[in-house]
Design an enzyme around this catalytic site. Structure first.
Site, mmCIF file in Angstrom:
data_model
loop_
_atom_site.group_PDB
_atom_site.id
_atom_site.type_symbol
_atom_site.label_atom_id
_atom_site.label_comp_id
_atom_site.label_asym_id
_atom_site.label_seq_id
_atom_site.Cartn_x
_atom_site.Cartn_y
_atom_site.Cartn_z
ATOM 1 N N PRO A 262 6.970 -1.197 1.044
ATOM 2 C CA PRO A 262 8.153 -1.332 0.191
ATOM 3 C C PRO A 262 9.354 -1.790 1.005
ATOM 4 O O PRO A 262 9.918 -1.034 1.786
ATOM 5 C CB PRO A 262 8.358 0.085 -0.366
ATOM 6 C CG PRO A 262 7.716 0.982 0.634
ATOM 7 C CD PRO A 262 6.578 0.221 1.233
ATOM 8 N N ASP A 438 10.679 -0.913 6.239
ATOM 9 C CA ASP A 438 9.678 -0.253 5.394
ATOM 10 C C ASP A 438 10.260 1.078 4.939
ATOM 11 O O ASP A 438 10.460 1.983 5.756
ATOM 12 C CB ASP A 438 8.396 -0.046 6.206
ATOM 13 C CG ASP A 438 7.237 0.514 5.381
ATOM 14 O OD1 ASP A 438 7.501 1.097 4.315
ATOM 15 O OD2 ASP A 438 6.079 0.372 5.814
ATOM 16 N N HIS A 439 10.499 1.200 3.625
ATOM 17 C CA HIS A 439 11.171 2.399 3.120
ATOM 18 C C HIS A 439 10.285 3.636 3.167
ATOM 19 O O HIS A 439 10.763 4.758 2.952
ATOM 20 C CB HIS A 439 11.647 2.164 1.681
ATOM 21 C CG HIS A 439 12.969 2.803 1.383
ATOM 22 N ND1 HIS A 439 13.423 3.903 2.054
ATOM 23 C CD2 HIS A 439 13.931 2.506 0.469
ATOM 24 C CE1 HIS A 439 14.594 4.269 1.574
ATOM 25 N NE2 HIS A 439 14.932 3.428 0.619
ATOM 26 N N ARG A 440 8.994 3.479 3.453
ATOM 27 C CA ARG A 440 8.142 4.653 3.656
ATOM 28 C C ARG A 440 8.471 5.318 4.989
ATOM 29 O O ARG A 440 8.336 6.541 5.139
ATOM 30 C CB ARG A 440 6.665 4.252 3.658
ATOM 31 C CG ARG A 440 6.146 3.661 2.373
ATOM 32 C CD ARG A 440 4.727 3.142 2.539
ATOM 33 N NE ARG A 440 4.638 2.121 3.594
ATOM 34 C CZ ARG A 440 3.502 1.545 3.993
ATOM 35 N NH1 ARG A 440 2.352 1.915 3.442
ATOM 36 N NH2 ARG A 440 3.513 0.630 4.945
ATOM 37 N N VAL A 442 11.453 4.401 6.976
ATOM 38 C CA VAL A 442 12.879 4.394 7.298
ATOM 39 C C VAL A 442 13.691 4.695 6.045
ATOM 40 O O VAL A 442 13.603 3.970 5.045
ATOM 41 C CB VAL A 442 13.298 3.032 7.878
ATOM 42 C CG1 VAL A 442 14.774 3.047 8.265
ATOM 43 C CG2 VAL A 442 12.431 2.651 9.068
#
Length: 468
Positions: A262, A438-440, A442
């Site tokens: 994501p 990567d929002h998973r 960070v």
């Protein structure tokens, strides 16, 4: 009179489980005498152009593939006539790299397999060098080493042991097939090879997507239709170029990254006048004489410093183990546009380099990439990347993550622009920074802090003193 034997060199796995390579050119011809490790061919993998060294010293007996041919890993590409110094009876030994009767796997051994020769009493001869190490040692019984459990190729019933003659032992275990490899049976794969068809392009109609013989034959018929030409004739309104090599790999990697991680992208425009002034001073400093210094050099160092306070951007998501892998080192990737497509080679342990060492590493990396000589090892193992879109006059963008990395920074062009300094309007040099992460791995706060730290360093290089 010295006896000779024929040995085959099979296309090895040149790194990261690559399944095929294209023969770009041969550096030798039939009848040429070659020495050990002499470069005999140039091949293009999905990641880079690689020079193949000869694993034998001898005479080239046959070139099995022509330039421009895409060859599967494990397939013979060249045969050599070599002295059979280790043969006690003067007879010819089995062909190197070919499966013995006891293995019985279809199409010979798998990717990159090599052979070691054993004398008639079962003692191993000197192991032969290859691209990935040395041949395996056989058991003192004289029998070939067992195949590892879970090996990709099926194993038939063992054949009777050969008489007292040279036997073969596979020096590397075949790597298991990944789920990405098309599902088919050995006869179907052989049919596809005979017809020159890439199974990755064939839709399977069998159970669970299995590719059948009819699927291959139907695809072959459609491929031969006039409308399916790969390159249009002169004067046509369209030109078609086969998707292969580096471009094919890059496309697949970008699609995987875009639809797996994501992405979040943030932007920051920074007054980099102080950085540009520092750059000018360094270029005039004798300590940096002979070094190539650019805004990328300073920005790369700034990224490495900013990571110290924001380590979450230097990590990886391990889906299989459901773990977050935190890297305690930085392999800094630098996106490079080459004639064969986009590549992202990386500088190993970049966080340990001084500014001069980093400058040298960047120069070598870009020169090698432009020459198409980047090795597969230099293209793997990156932890965070930089793409310098400013060299094309672009200010900002939304870069896609290099697969397996948590972040990528895009550097925009340095431009003169009106800027408010001490409540007064002035002409300054500014740059836009784009950060995708990567929002998973960070959070928004972590990504924002990293980008702010990076901007602070480029706006005032003295800020480094507060971060180290």
């Amino acid at each position: 009179m010295t006896a000779t034997m024929i040995k085959e060199f099979r296309l090895p796995d040149l790194g990261e489980g690559l399944t095929e390579s294209e023969i770009l050119s041969w550096k030798v011809a039939v009848g040429d005498t070659v020495t050990l490790n002499q470069v005999i061919a140039e091949v293009e993998t999905a990641k880079a152009v690689v020079e193949l060294p000869s694993p034998f010293a001898g005479v080239v007996a046959e070139l099995h593939e022509q330039p421009g041919t895409v060859v599967e890993v494990g397939k013979p590409i060249v045969s050599f006539e070599v002295d059979d110094a280790g043969s006690s009876n003067g007879g010819s030994a089995p062909i190197a790299g070919k499966a013995s009767a006891g293995t019985g796997s279809t199409g010979g051994v798998s990717a990159g397999d090599r052979a070691a020769v054993v004398d008639g009493v079962g003692s191993p001869a000197k192991r032969e060098p290859n691209l990935v190490g040395y041949g395996a040692v056989v058991e003192h019984s004289g029998r070939p080493a067992r195949r590892a459990r879970g090996q990709a190729h099926e194993t038939k019933s063992p054949a009777p042991e050969a008489p007292a003659a040279a036997e073969l032992v596979v020096s590397r275990q075949a790597e298991p097939e990944t789920s990405e490899r098309p599902r088919s049976t050995p006869p179907v794969r052989k049919l596809a090879r005979d017809l020159g068809i890439n199974l990755e392009l064939v839709p399977g109609t069998g159970p669970g997507g299995l590719i059948t013989r009819e699927d291959v034959q139907n695809f072959s018929t459609a491929k031969q239709a006039p409308a399916e030409v790969s390159v249009s004739a002169q004067g046509e309104r369209e030109t078609r170029t086969p998707i292969k090599g580096v471009r094919k790999f890059t496309a697949a990697a970008m699609v995987q990254s875009a639809f797996t991680a994501p992405h979040v992208t943030e932007f920051l425009t920074v007054d980099v006048t102080a950085t540009m002034e520092l750059l000018a001073r360094l270029k005039g400093n004798k300590a940096f004489e002979g070094y190539k210094l650019t805004p990328l050099t300073i920005a790369a160092k700034a990224v490495l410093v900013a990571l110290r306070n924001n380590p979450s951007l230097n990590s990886r998501w391990d889906e299989a183990k459901q773990e977050i892998v935190q890297f305690n080192y930085v392999n800094l990737g630098i996106a490079a546009a080459t004639p064969r497509g986009l590549t992202v080679p990386n500088i190993k342990d970049a966080d340990r380099l001084t500014l001069r060492e980093l400058s040298t590493a960047l120069t070598e990396l870009t020169d090698t990439a432009r020459a198409g000589k980047t090795s597969p090892s230099e293209l793997s193992g990156g932890t965070i990347s930089i793409t310098n879109i400013g060299v094309f006059g672009i200010d900002a963008g939304t870069p896609i993550l290099n697969p397996g990395e948590a972040a990528i920074v895009a550097l925009g062009a340095v431009r003169k622009a009106p800027w408010v300094v001490n409540d007064e309007l002035a002409v300054r040099q500014v740059m836009s920074l784009s950060l995708s992460f990567d929002h998973r791995l960070v959070d928004g706060e972590q990504g924002s802090r990293f980008l702010a730290d990076l901007g602070s360093i480029l706006a005032d290089p003295a800020m480094v003193m507060t971060m180290i």
